[in-house]
Design an enzyme around this catalytic site. Structure first.
Site: not given
Ligand code: NDP
Length: 300
Positions: A98, A121, A54
């Protein structure tokens, strides 16, 4: 094999190019550089790989990447303090924590501490509600990637019968919401669905997100249907040598590809699109925060 392969790897490259173009314009015209902060708690090897990838792709598209690696024993208070700091930082337009988090940390509490407009997200409860009520939301990356591929392949999805197999909060449910928003007739199947093969055989579009290797076989698929395989499963591959493994999806590729009109492979399908959509969401978040028009083709 009759099905057309939907090449997620190539399509992700197209999305990244679009992102890079928008980033360049944001910098040149508006003097703004989008920034993505990724928070990793602990040393989970798979998470480390994702975070590295990422960060690399964020920088490659011209954005700023801020990585925060915290010890596995980090307390909730310390993590929440960091998130508050990132929420207040004008250089940070996207925040991603994460998952999974170590067991002593409350994932819902942590995710809901992220400012919704920076929640790239799309897991914050406000974004879940906005998506469900058809309002402007940050949309979870994996289903957004699936939607982009479906729109690219079919053009208009209106009126199509779509079956989503799996009802998780991160894939199945938001996928169903997005397909509904594009005027599909949507069915969500799950572990208690009766005669599931009958259900999927009625679909023009099957999205499989179950986490069971090669569960969906060709006899579940209506001839000509489009199959989007979200699954990523590592299985033993004795044919490659002792102790070797290989990646497979939730669909049995060969048999599904015999029947389907189009199918995403694993690897090289949905996976690459997920990170590309994270980059897209970061640009979208940046534009919204600065009151600028949203990047075309990168949102739901
Ligand atoms: P979850 O385990 O959270 O959810 C799985 C869903 O599948 C559940 O709703 C479950 O039903 C359903 N299910 C399980 N077994 C069956 C069955 N036998 N028949 C019908 N439905 C079943 O998984 P996720 O949604 O997080 O992930 C799904 C897959 O997608 C995994 O392979 C994961 O690795 C992959 N993934 C890939 C990503 C990518 O970037 N490509 C990103 C995220 C996930 P019930 O609710 O009834 O238990």
């Amino acid at each position: 094999m009759g099905a057309q392969i939907i090449d997620g790897k190539a399509f992700a490259g197209v999305v990244r190019e679009k992102v890079a173009g928008h980033v360049s314009r944001l910098k040149q015209v508006h003097g703004v550089t989008p920034g993505l902060a990724v928070v990793l708690v602990g040393e989970d090897p798979a998470s480390q790989v994702y975070v590295r990838s990422k960060g690399k792709q964020t920088v490659e598209t011209g954005m700023n990447s801020y990585e925060h690696r915290l010890d596995a024993s980090t307390g909730e208070g310390e993590l929440l303090d960091l998130i508050a700091q990132l929420n207040a930082d004008p250089a940070v337009h996207g925040i991603l924590v994460q998952l999974p988090l170590p067991a002593h940390l409350d994932e819902d509490l942590v995710i809901n501490a992220i400012a919704p407009e920076k929640d790239v997200d799309g897991f914050h409860i406000s974004n879940v509600g906005l998506l469900a009520t058809g309002q402007k939301a940050m949309v979870p990356c994996t289903p957004l990637g699936c939607l982009m591929m479906l729109r690219d392949h079919h053009g208009n999805l209106s009126g199509m019968n779509a079956v989503v197999v799996g009802r998780s909060n991160i894939v199945g449910k938001p996928m169903a919401q997005l397909l509904l928003r594009d005027s599909c007739t949507v069915t969500i199947a799950h572990s208690r669905t009766k005669e599931i093969e009958e259900v999927t055989r009625r679909a023009d579009i099957v999205v499989a997100a179950v986490g069971r290797p090669e569960m969906v076989t060709g006899d579940w698929i209506r001839p000509g249907a489009t199959v989007i395989d979200v699954g990523i499963n590592r299985i033993d591959a004795p044919e490659k040598g002792q102790g070797k493994t290989r990646l497979v999806g939730d669909c049995h590729f060969e048999s599904c590809a015999e029947v389907a009109g189009a199918i995403t492979p694993v690897p090289g399908g949905v996976g690459p699109m997920t990170i590309a959509c994270l980059l897209a969401n970061t640009v979208t978040a940046c534009c919204r925060m600065h009151g600028l028009s949203e990047p075309e083709g990168l949102t739901a």
